[in-house]
Design a protein around this motif. Structure first.
Motif, short mmCIF file in Angstrom:
data_model
loop_
_atom_site.label_atom_id
_atom_site.label_comp_id
_atom_site.label_asym_id
_atom_site.label_seq_id
_atom_site.Cartn_x
_atom_site.Cartn_y
_atom_site.Cartn_z
N GLU A 109 -9.67 -0.86 19.83
CA GLU A 109 -10.95 -0.58 20.50
C GLU A 109 -12.04 -1.42 19.87
N GLY A 110 -13.11 -1.66 20.62
CA GLY A 110 -14.22 -2.44 20.11
C GLY A 110 -15.36 -2.48 21.11
N HIS A 111 -16.46 -3.09 20.67
CA HIS A 111 -17.64 -3.27 21.52
C HIS A 111 -17.82 -4.77 21.75
N PHE A 112 -18.02 -5.13 23.01
CA PHE A 112 -18.21 -6.53 23.39
C PHE A 112 -19.61 -6.65 24.01
N VAL A 113 -20.37 -7.64 23.57
CA VAL A 113 -21.73 -7.84 24.06
C VAL A 113 -21.75 -9.11 24.91
N PHE A 114 -22.33 -8.98 26.10
CA PHE A 114 -22.44 -10.08 27.05
C PHE A 114 -23.89 -10.32 27.40
N VAL A 115 -24.20 -11.57 27.73
CA VAL A 115 -25.51 -11.95 28.24
C VAL A 115 -25.32 -12.47 29.66
N ALA A 116 -26.15 -12.02 30.58
CA ALA A 116 -26.13 -12.52 31.96
C ALA A 116 -26.77 -13.91 31.96
#
Length: 129
Positions: A109-116
């Motif tokens: 499991e983990g957290h993924f950060v995206f930018v539009a």
């Protein structure tokens, strides 16, 4: 049988079978392959929410709980946990189903950060989507 009574969190984003080409020298599925699959799943969720192109800018809190074996069916679940002006944080869980059984186990499991991104590859508002 599901050893985690809570079960997967989020929506099923992708499902794939782990293959021999995806192994590390110890014969387990390579962690980098699994993170790649998680990133693909999270990017699908991000692009749908932003209605357009997105880029991964950070991966945080990744925990490997157990190995994945060749032949396991890997299901990846995602949920958006935070939306900023240009970014989204997506919680991602990878679960394995042992081949020829119905047993499932959370493996990573983990957290993924995206930018539009706009057409020029510059950050744009997620909220304008």
């Amino acid at each position: 049988m599901n050893e985690n009574t809570a079960g997967p969190s989020g929506d099923l984003a992708i499902r794939v079978v782990a293959m021999p080409a995806d192994t590390n020298p110890a014969g387990d599925i390579f962690g980098g392959w699994l993170i790649s699959q998680m990133d693909i799943a999270a990017s699908t969720t991000a692009a749908l929410r932003a209605r357009g192109r997105c880029a991964t800018v950070a991966i945080d809190r990744v925990v490997f709980h157990r190995p994945v074996a060749v032949g396991d069916e890997v299901s990846i679940y995602t949920s958006i946990i935070k939306v900023g002006r240009t970014s989204m944080t997506i919680a991602v869980e990878a679960w394995r189903r042992v081949r020829h059984t119905s047993e499932i186990q959370k493996v990573t499991e983990g957290h993924f950060v995206f930018v539009a991104l706009d057409a020029n590859g510059r950050p744009r508002s997620v909220l304008d989507s």
